[in-house]
Design an enzyme around this catalytic site. Sequence first.
Site, PDB file in Angstrom:
ATOM      1  N   LYS A   1       0.861  -1.180   0.000  1.00  0.00           N
ATOM      2  CA  LYS A   1       0.000   0.000   0.000  1.00  0.00           C
ATOM      3  C   LYS A   1       0.893   1.223   0.000  1.00  0.00           C
ATOM      4  O   LYS A   1       2.109   1.109   0.166  1.00  0.00           O
ATOM      5  CB  LYS A   1      -0.943   0.009   1.202  1.00  0.00           C
ATOM      6  CG  LYS A   1      -0.331  -0.402   2.540  1.00  0.00           C
ATOM      7  CD  LYS A   1      -1.391  -0.547   3.614  1.00  0.00           C
ATOM      8  CE  LYS A   1      -1.954  -1.941   3.747  1.00  0.00           C
ATOM      9  NZ  LYS A   1      -3.396  -2.011   3.750  1.00  0.00           N
TER      10      LYS A   1
ATOM     11  N   THR B   1      -8.939  -1.397   0.582  1.00  0.00           N
ATOM     12  CA  THR B   1      -9.588  -2.263  -0.411  1.00  0.00           C
ATOM     13  C   THR B   1      -8.700  -3.452  -0.741  1.00  0.00           C
ATOM     14  O   THR B   1      -9.190  -4.479  -1.195  1.00  0.00           O
ATOM     15  CB  THR B   1      -9.907  -1.488  -1.705  1.00  0.00           C
ATOM     16  OG1 THR B   1      -8.816  -0.623  -2.009  1.00  0.00           O
ATOM     17  CG2 THR B   1     -11.173  -0.669  -1.553  1.00  0.00           C
TER      18      THR B   1
HETATM   19  C1  NBG Z   1      -8.473   6.233   0.737  1.00  0.00           C
HETATM   20  C2  NBG Z   1      -8.557   5.592   2.102  1.00  0.00           C
HETATM   21  C3  NBG Z   1      -8.694   4.093   1.991  1.00  0.00           C
HETATM   22  C4  NBG Z   1      -9.884   3.778   1.115  1.00  0.00           C
HETATM   23  C5  NBG Z   1      -9.730   4.487  -0.226  1.00  0.00           C
HETATM   24  C6  NBG Z   1     -10.925   4.274  -1.124  1.00  0.00           C
HETATM   25  C7  NBG Z   1      -7.805   8.529   0.184  1.00  0.00           C
HETATM   26  C8  NBG Z   1      -7.967   9.966   0.480  1.00  0.00           C
HETATM   27  N1  NBG Z   1      -8.501   7.666   0.907  1.00  0.00           N
HETATM   28  O1  NBG Z   1      -8.883   3.538   3.258  1.00  0.00           O
HETATM   29  O2  NBG Z   1      -7.411   5.903   2.842  1.00  0.00           O
HETATM   30  O3  NBG Z   1      -9.997   2.409   0.910  1.00  0.00           O
HETATM   31  O4  NBG Z   1      -9.602   5.873  -0.035  1.00  0.00           O
HETATM   32  O5  NBG Z   1     -12.076   4.670  -0.505  1.00  0.00           O
HETATM   33  O6  NBG Z   1      -7.067   8.172  -0.707  1.00  0.00           O
END
Ligand code: NBG
Length: 868
Positions: A601, A712
């Site tokens: 990530k 996700t």
């Molecule tokens: C990210 C979150 C994640 C989430 C994804 C999709 C941003 C601002 N937020 O936890 O940190 O899965 O969005 O919703 O990128």
Amino acid sequence: MTSIIDPSTIGKPKHAARRRHVRTLTGYTPEVDEKGVEKWPRGEEKVWKDGLRGVDKDIPDITKSFVHHVQTSLARQAYNLDEAGAYQAAALSARDNLLVNWNETQLHFNAKPTKRAYYLSLEFLMGRTLDNALLNLGLKDKYTDGINKLGFGLEDLLEQERDAALGNGGLGRLAACYLDSSASQELPVWGYGLRYQYGIFQQLIGPDGSQLEAPDPWLQHDNPWEIPRADVTYEIRFYGHSERVDGMKAVWSGGQEVLAMAYDVMIPGYDTKNTNNLRLWESKPKRGFDLNSFNAGDYERAVESSNSAAAITSVLYPNDHTTFGKELRLKQQYFWTAASLSDILRRFKNLGKPIGEFPEYVSIQLNDTHPTLAIPELMRILVDEEDLSWDSAWDIVTRTFFFTNHTVLPEALEKWPVTLMQQLLPRHMQIIFDINMIFLQAVEKKFPGDRDKLARMSLIEEGFPQNVRMANLACIGSRKVNGVAELHSELLKATIMKDFVEFFGTDKFFNVTNGITPRRWLDQCNPRLSQLISETLKLPKASFLKDLSQLEGLLKHVDEPGLIKKWAAVKQSNKERLAHYVETTTGHQINTQAMFDVQIKRLHEYKRQTLNILGVIYRYLKIKAMTPAERKKVNPKVVFFAGKAAPGYYIAKLTIRLIVNVARIINVDPDTKDLLSLFFLPDYSVSLAEILIPASDISQHISTAGTEASGTSNMKFCLNGGLLVGTVDGANIEIAEEVGEQNVFFFGHLTPAVEDLRYQHMYHPVPIEQKCPELANVINEVSSGRFGDGGVYEPLLNTIRQNDYYLLTEDFDSYIKALKLVDEAYQDRTEWIKKSIRTTAKMGKFSSDRAIQDYAQECWNIESNKLP
Ligand code: NBG
């Protein structure tokens, strides 16, 4: 002096004929005669129809089309065709098929006044396209055979494709999954984004282990997946001045104008003809270059303004979860929302409906605050150009927009300096002030005298400088606001949106838990598992790939030894595929009998890759201290990391450096290397995720409680039968609810404890040696230079020693315990495989098909619409 040349004609062809009824623009539909029968628009209908192609059905059609493209589009021959060329030919032939369906879909949806939804996202992390296109077209097997006959392997050609990486992380990938699900469910949904010349940077690792960044010129070779639309352009204004004319109305003029040109990307649905559109805008100078300056010999000056126009869409901002007060970024946001709204409005107007019915035909989803300028922009169009009253305009606006928030981290909530906004978008700043005044008067009426509330809810944050709060604007300008997992939606209501909940009531706020597309994240990345599931359930793949809840049928078979054996064999082959990748890219050999533990990530302190690497060091030190007999009992493990750090995020980059340098030591330590090895795989991408995820036994989702909105990749791992070790955060919670807590390894403090702990750290700190001696020991080892560069890591280690905002000292012990439980559970391989099957079986909820249905029903009010 008056000019005899009308400046607006400069650069345009002389006597340009008015656009006739042609189909180059989506939005044109056939005319009908007096009897209601469709009229053929031009020439002889039969001649036209004989010339139209359909979707290829058989292998000879496919090979013919391939060879045709080699010969004509690529101007090559069998003699000089390499794999890159063969990929191009295969892609162009697949594109022809997509276009057949795309054309039909656009005509179908234009033919009747259908309500449409638009997904505005500054990021779409699409990854590769060819494989997905073939899967969704149902032509994968035929292409495999056809390409074989031509002397290539489809697998090799797929490898030639460059990822379209127009996004940073989860938010961008989510947008891509949502497009796939919308198309697959035959919903009239278009995406709107920017066509960046350079996507997310390429990550390299330097000699000292640090992240280095290089540009990602993804468009270097032709991109077969887009259709340039030189005929779909809009003029976008910046700067200039805004003059009030009467009441709330104004005229905005002067400044700089640039051109937005559309590129269309086909989004094929799975197992349907329906092919939706993703429209990406590219910025261009309005008028070539300044010929006068050029003729006067000032070349720099001549191209200056054209360069500045082209710069708007040249790069994706590589930041994740940080606001970045850069004028160019604000320019990107306005450029994109203005072009998209003009386009949406034009399509709406083709329906011939009164403007007041706009929300009956259009819903617009704002993906995070990035497209929030669409709210004042639509106000500007309605009030200044369409002559609507302020109130009618506001009514339309607040029935059109829907806002998804993706984080509660304060540093990620966008704010723009008022001075900057005033200069770049003077009319929008006026509108925002007007919206604010009317809104705050309503707040005052409801909560008389509550000045703190007014200050908190204001669209303007007072201070030096004053800032515009985009999340507040998005909230009040939208009909509904949602978070992306249960816990996050609750936190949203309890924290950053609290005042707004009190003002608007709870109905405006709801939750849509994120989802992932099972086409890419099961069938494409793990074809063997998909096949095994199909055999076990005795169902065609299309059945569960379209309705993921059918995976639950696996539960009946959990105890069957045959399935357990086959399931294990699939995992093993995926581990070997990953090992092969690592060997060919890094030269390292991997023990595929070991447990594979993966954390992939974006690098961020809240995601706590640091906790993971410190845990690895702890494990290394433990093993190192063991006798040979003790070592025999250790569960061998290979740990994988991948992810990019924002180029300016110093602490995150130090974490990468630490991981890389720890790997350099432990991977060659003869005492431990068979029991523990560590890899940081550079340049994380969608394609790399597709190799890593199916190979994992366990993956880590270990954010400080309350910080990860959803996550996700956790869903992707579970869908592929990997188990989770994680904190009680984001969608981990809902995953555990589905699969049962006995199949998830939870640890760490819960969200309600976090505030208190932070308070304690701040005002009543306890030395780390006392609170968490094991962690203190690990930190000392790093500090002492055991993994090289001792002093370099001090700033990173200090974030833990001092303040420890992300609570590593609080969670380290329970983290180590959780990992121990993982090791123990892995000893009983049969039971482990059963957990794996149960996990996959319960992933139905996390399909993006379900999430998109939630949006379609809760917000957009649109329906599936099957093509004839
Ligand atoms: C990210 C979150 C994640 C989430 C994804 C999709 C941003 C601002 N937020 O936890 O940190 O899965 O969005 O919703 O990128």
